[in-house]
Design an enzyme around this catalytic site. Sequence first.
Site, mmCIF file in Angstrom:
data_model
loop_
_atom_site.group_PDB
_atom_site.id
_atom_site.type_symbol
_atom_site.label_atom_id
_atom_site.label_comp_id
_atom_site.label_asym_id
_atom_site.label_seq_id
_atom_site.Cartn_x
_atom_site.Cartn_y
_atom_site.Cartn_z
ATOM 1 N N ASN A 9 0.902 -1.038 -0.194
ATOM 2 C CA ASN A 9 0.108 -0.093 0.029
ATOM 3 C C ASN A 9 0.872 1.234 0.174
ATOM 4 O O ASN A 9 1.484 1.614 0.973
ATOM 5 C CB ASN A 9 -0.842 0.145 1.313
ATOM 6 N N TRP A 10 1.017 1.670 -1.494
ATOM 7 C CA TRP A 10 2.167 2.782 -1.372
ATOM 8 C C TRP A 10 1.583 4.388 -0.705
ATOM 9 O O TRP A 10 2.278 5.213 -0.738
ATOM 10 C CB TRP A 10 2.341 3.029 -2.863
ATOM 11 N N LYS A 11 0.365 4.211 -0.571
ATOM 12 C CA LYS A 11 -0.350 5.397 -0.099
ATOM 13 C C LYS A 11 -0.062 6.550 -1.133
ATOM 14 O O LYS A 11 0.039 6.458 -2.280
ATOM 15 C CB LYS A 11 -0.084 5.758 1.362
ATOM 16 N N HIS A 99 -10.152 2.104 4.699
ATOM 17 C CA HIS A 99 -9.013 2.170 5.305
ATOM 18 C C HIS A 99 -9.197 3.338 6.407
ATOM 19 O O HIS A 99 -9.871 4.372 6.108
ATOM 20 C CB HIS A 99 -7.666 2.678 4.382
ATOM 21 N N GLU A 147 -6.593 -3.978 10.804
ATOM 22 C CA GLU A 147 -5.307 -2.971 11.114
ATOM 23 C C GLU A 147 -5.996 -2.008 12.175
ATOM 24 O O GLU A 147 -6.640 -1.006 12.060
ATOM 25 C CB GLU A 147 -5.494 -1.980 9.757
ATOM 26 N N GLY A 153 1.747 3.010 10.927
ATOM 27 C CA GLY A 153 2.689 3.859 10.490
ATOM 28 C C GLY A 153 3.493 4.084 11.863
ATOM 29 O O GLY A 153 4.299 5.293 12.048
ATOM 30 N N SER A 183 2.526 -1.616 10.745
ATOM 31 C CA SER A 183 3.984 -1.757 11.016
ATOM 32 C C SER A 183 4.537 -3.219 10.692
ATOM 33 O O SER A 183 5.314 -3.619 11.364
ATOM 34 C CB SER A 183 4.316 -1.438 12.413
ATOM 35 N N GLY A 204 2.075 -0.754 4.439
ATOM 36 C CA GLY A 204 2.649 0.682 4.219
ATOM 37 C C GLY A 204 3.992 1.085 3.987
ATOM 38 O O GLY A 204 4.609 0.655 2.952
HETATM 39 P P1 PGA Z 1 2.209 0.864 7.727
HETATM 40 O O1 PGA Z 1 0.753 1.046 7.146
HETATM 41 O O2 PGA Z 1 2.430 -0.537 7.242
HETATM 42 O O3 PGA Z 1 3.199 1.741 7.388
HETATM 43 O O4 PGA Z 1 1.944 0.857 9.349
HETATM 44 C C1 PGA Z 1 -0.193 0.048 7.060
HETATM 45 C C2 PGA Z 1 -1.493 0.421 6.196
HETATM 46 O O5 PGA Z 1 -1.897 1.545 6.576
HETATM 47 O O6 PGA Z 1 -2.087 -0.270 5.324
#
Ligand code: PGA
Length: 220
Positions: A9-11, A99, A147, A153, A183, A204
């Site tokens: 998930n590159w956001k 999300h 999640e 994050g 994470s 992410g």
């Molecule tokens: P993260 O994000 O791996 O940076 O914690 C995961 C997500 O929001 O899908």
Amino acid sequence: MKKLFIVANWKSNKTVQQARDWLTEISNLKYEISNIENKEIIICPSFTLLPIVKSSIRDHELPFKVGAQDISSFDEGPSMGEVNGRQIKELADYVIIGHSERRSLGETDEKFKKKVLMAKKYDLSPIFCVQDETSVIPQGIQIVAYEPISAIGSGNPDTPENSNNISAKIKEKNILKVLYGGSVTSSNVKSFTQMPNIDGVLVGTASLDPLEFLEIIKNA
Ligand code: PGA
């Protein structure tokens, strides 16, 4: 052996050139991930990058699928700035819906339900994100990503044991696959994927670096 879903998930990250470079770098090492029949690897970039990611995957002959990070709740028509299901289906097979970063922008369960209907209409598989086992899951969902907000994050993942318990409760709602997200790194991925009720990971931050993502695929 269970099929594992590994979702990048590159956001809101990467330019066209950076996306190209990421795929070239992974492709240079793709012999390291030749044995992945039991893994469905899905790359979810921004809308602007969907065409380049799709064509690079084809050109490099990478065993990856493409997913979108969002979908309009409206069908084709006069909805400025929206990207609809028909447009996404030309470029992707999956779409992330629900999300927590969309929830924090004000999107509601009702809105997510409409988005799921649009995904289904255009034969896109939703990956529906929930924060815990009490979150509302729309009808027809097969893949859920658990999640917890505190894990996203933060560098502070949930424990594999707790994630496994929550996943088991989610599966009681007739959900086929439950992924863990929050994470995830190459060092902790196995502790999640080896749990009996966890069918993969949504990644992410750690998916932005191609070498780290490759390690995640290998270690999962
Ligand atoms: P993260 O994000 O791996 O940076 O914690 C995961 C997500 O929001 O899908």
